[in-house]
Motif scaffolding. Structure first.
Motif, PDB file in Angstrom:
ATOM      1  N   PHE A 130      -7.463  40.804 -27.256  1.00 12.26           N
ATOM      2  CA  PHE A 130      -8.156  39.769 -26.504  1.00 12.26           C
ATOM      3  C   PHE A 130      -8.628  38.670 -27.438  1.00 12.26           C
ATOM      4  O   PHE A 130      -8.668  38.838 -28.667  1.00 12.26           O
ATOM      5  CB  PHE A 130      -9.334  40.356 -25.716  1.00 12.26           C
ATOM      6  CG  PHE A 130     -10.245  41.244 -26.516  1.00 12.26           C
ATOM      7  CD1 PHE A 130     -11.349  40.726 -27.177  1.00 12.26           C
ATOM      8  CD2 PHE A 130      -9.989  42.605 -26.610  1.00 12.26           C
ATOM      9  CE1 PHE A 130     -12.184  41.542 -27.915  1.00 12.26           C
ATOM     10  CE2 PHE A 130     -10.826  43.439 -27.346  1.00 12.26           C
ATOM     11  CZ  PHE A 130     -11.933  42.906 -28.000  1.00 12.26           C
ATOM     12  N   HIS A 164     -12.538  47.692 -18.956  1.00 15.46           N
ATOM     13  CA  HIS A 164     -12.665  46.598 -17.983  1.00 15.46           C
ATOM     14  C   HIS A 164     -14.071  46.512 -17.409  1.00 15.46           C
ATOM     15  O   HIS A 164     -14.257  46.078 -16.272  1.00 15.46           O
ATOM     16  CB  HIS A 164     -11.639  46.733 -16.846  1.00 15.46           C
ATOM     17  CG  HIS A 164     -10.231  46.739 -17.331  1.00 15.46           C
ATOM     18  ND1 HIS A 164      -9.541  45.588 -17.615  1.00 15.46           N
ATOM     19  CD2 HIS A 164      -9.381  47.761 -17.605  1.00 15.46           C
ATOM     20  CE1 HIS A 164      -8.330  45.903 -18.043  1.00 15.46           C
ATOM     21  NE2 HIS A 164      -8.202  47.209 -18.052  1.00 15.46           N
ATOM     22  N   GLU A 165     -15.063  46.885 -18.210  1.00 21.62           N
ATOM     23  CA  GLU A 165     -16.457  46.816 -17.784  1.00 21.62           C
ATOM     24  C   GLU A 165     -17.187  45.634 -18.402  1.00 21.62           C
ATOM     25  O   GLU A 165     -18.351  45.393 -18.084  1.00 21.62           O
ATOM     26  CB  GLU A 165     -17.182  48.111 -18.144  1.00 21.62           C
ATOM     27  CG  GLU A 165     -16.642  49.322 -17.405  1.00 21.62           C
ATOM     28  CD  GLU A 165     -17.204  50.642 -17.914  1.00 21.62           C
ATOM     29  OE1 GLU A 165     -18.011  50.631 -18.863  1.00 21.62           O
ATOM     30  OE2 GLU A 165     -16.816  51.678 -17.371  1.00 21.62           O
ATOM     31  N   ALA A 166     -16.534  44.913 -19.291  1.00 20.43           N
ATOM     32  CA  ALA A 166     -17.107  43.722 -19.910  1.00 20.43           C
ATOM     33  C   ALA A 166     -16.048  42.632 -19.902  1.00 20.43           C
ATOM     34  O   ALA A 166     -14.847  42.918 -19.930  1.00 20.43           O
ATOM     35  CB  ALA A 166     -17.551  44.030 -21.338  1.00 20.43           C
ATOM     36  N   GLU A 167     -16.489  41.400 -19.860  1.00 21.51           N
ATOM     37  CA  GLU A 167     -15.571  40.267 -19.807  1.00 21.51           C
ATOM     38  C   GLU A 167     -14.804  40.104 -21.104  1.00 21.51           C
ATOM     39  O   GLU A 167     -15.359  40.285 -22.191  1.00 21.51           O
ATOM     40  CB  GLU A 167     -16.346  38.971 -19.570  1.00 21.51           C
ATOM     41  CG  GLU A 167     -16.716  38.724 -18.153  1.00 21.51           C
ATOM     42  CD  GLU A 167     -17.287  37.315 -17.982  1.00 21.51           C
ATOM     43  OE1 GLU A 167     -17.792  36.723 -18.957  1.00 21.51           O
ATOM     44  OE2 GLU A 167     -17.215  36.818 -16.846  1.00 21.51           O
ATOM     45  N   ALA A 168     -13.548  39.748 -20.979  1.00 23.18           N
ATOM     46  CA  ALA A 168     -12.716  39.415 -22.125  1.00 23.18           C
ATOM     47  C   ALA A 168     -11.499  38.660 -21.618  1.00 23.18           C
ATOM     48  O   ALA A 168     -11.056  38.862 -20.488  1.00 23.18           O
ATOM     49  CB  ALA A 168     -12.285  40.663 -22.874  1.00 23.18           C
ATOM     50  N   SER A 169     -10.975  37.810 -22.474  1.00 20.74           N
ATOM     51  CA  SER A 169      -9.734  37.099 -22.169  1.00 20.74           C
ATOM     52  C   SER A 169      -8.601  37.893 -22.810  1.00 20.74           C
ATOM     53  O   SER A 169      -8.225  37.668 -23.961  1.00 20.74           O
ATOM     54  CB  SER A 169      -9.802  35.670 -22.711  1.00 20.74           C
ATOM     55  OG  SER A 169     -10.870  34.984 -22.097  1.00 20.74           O
ATOM     56  N   ARG A 183     -14.470  36.234 -29.128  1.00 18.69           N
ATOM     57  CA  ARG A 183     -15.520  35.449 -28.460  1.00 18.69           C
ATOM     58  C   ARG A 183     -16.077  34.368 -29.388  1.00 18.69           C
ATOM     59  O   ARG A 183     -16.564  33.342 -28.949  1.00 18.69           O
ATOM     60  CB  ARG A 183     -16.637  36.389 -27.991  1.00 18.69           C
ATOM     61  CG  ARG A 183     -17.834  35.715 -27.367  1.00 18.69           C
ATOM     62  CD  ARG A 183     -17.480  35.062 -26.034  1.00 18.69           C
ATOM     63  NE  ARG A 183     -18.642  34.463 -25.438  1.00 18.69           N
ATOM     64  CZ  ARG A 183     -19.065  33.221 -25.682  1.00 18.69           C
ATOM     65  NH1 ARG A 183     -18.418  32.442 -26.511  1.00 18.69           N
ATOM     66  NH2 ARG A 183     -20.139  32.756 -25.084  1.00 18.69           N
ATOM     67  N   ILE A 202     -14.902  46.591 -23.017  1.00 19.74           N
ATOM     68  CA  ILE A 202     -13.783  45.692 -22.726  1.00 19.74           C
ATOM     69  C   ILE A 202     -12.540  46.511 -22.391  1.00 19.74           C
ATOM     70  O   ILE A 202     -11.838  46.216 -21.417  1.00 19.74           O
ATOM     71  CB  ILE A 202     -13.532  44.732 -23.914  1.00 19.74           C
ATOM     72  CG1 ILE A 202     -14.664  43.702 -23.990  1.00 19.74           C
ATOM     73  CG2 ILE A 202     -12.168  44.049 -23.785  1.00 19.74           C
ATOM     74  CD1 ILE A 202     -14.662  42.861 -25.257  1.00 19.74           C
TER      75      ILE A 202
END
Length: 158
Positions: A36, A20-25, A39, A17
């Motif tokens: 973030f 920036h290689e995995a999704e996160a808000s 989940r 995360i």
């Protein structure tokens, strides 16, 4: 980083995360930390603050980065209070080690908005040890001795 630590960081979801290689808000990022949305939140608005550099627990975290983790969590707690989430309280919650319920082997500080009756509890929280003053003084002496050894004879913060 050691080869083992490098391998752990490559497989770590929080490191991914941060890269920036995995999704996160993401709600905050700077040179040393990323914050973030959790989940699997226990309440709406539940955030995680993590160091960018892989650190399994507090022992692996330098003081400057640790201070930044707490500073960002503090700012985000304030932000949550002013947001449409309108929490009645905030928990800052850090689990360091499996016995302390750490489930992801990368240090992370939970910022949890709290509401009356939200249903989230810390099991056995009311259960405490009954320590008399002599035992508490002995415990304090042990901690001071290790701290003095660690800091070359100076108490923390001196």
């Amino acid at each position: 980083m050691t080869p083992t630590a490098t391998a752990a960081a490559q497989e770590c979801i929080f490191c991914a995360i941060a890269r920036h290689e995995a999704e996160a808000s993401v709600v905050h990022e700077d040179e040393s930390v990323v914050a973030f949305m959790d989940r699997y939140p226990v309440t709406p608005g539940h955030l995680l603050v993590v160091p960018r550099r892989h650190a399994v627990g507090l022992e692996d975290l330098d003081k400057i980065t640790g201070g930044q983790v707490w500073a960002v969590a503090h700012d985000l707690a304030r932000t949550l209070r002013r947001s449409t989430f309108h929490p009645e309280g905030i928990n800052l919650f850090l689990c360091d080690g499996e016995a302390a319920f750490q489930t992801v082997p990368h240090l992370h500080l939970h910022v949890i908005p709290r509401y009356t009756g939200d249903g989230w509890t810390v099991e056995n929280l009311p259960k405490t040890l009954d320590r008399d003053r002599q035992r508490l003084d002995e415990d304090a002496q042990q901690i001071r001795a290790v701290s003095a050894h660690r800091t070359g004879g100076h108490p923390p913060g001196a």
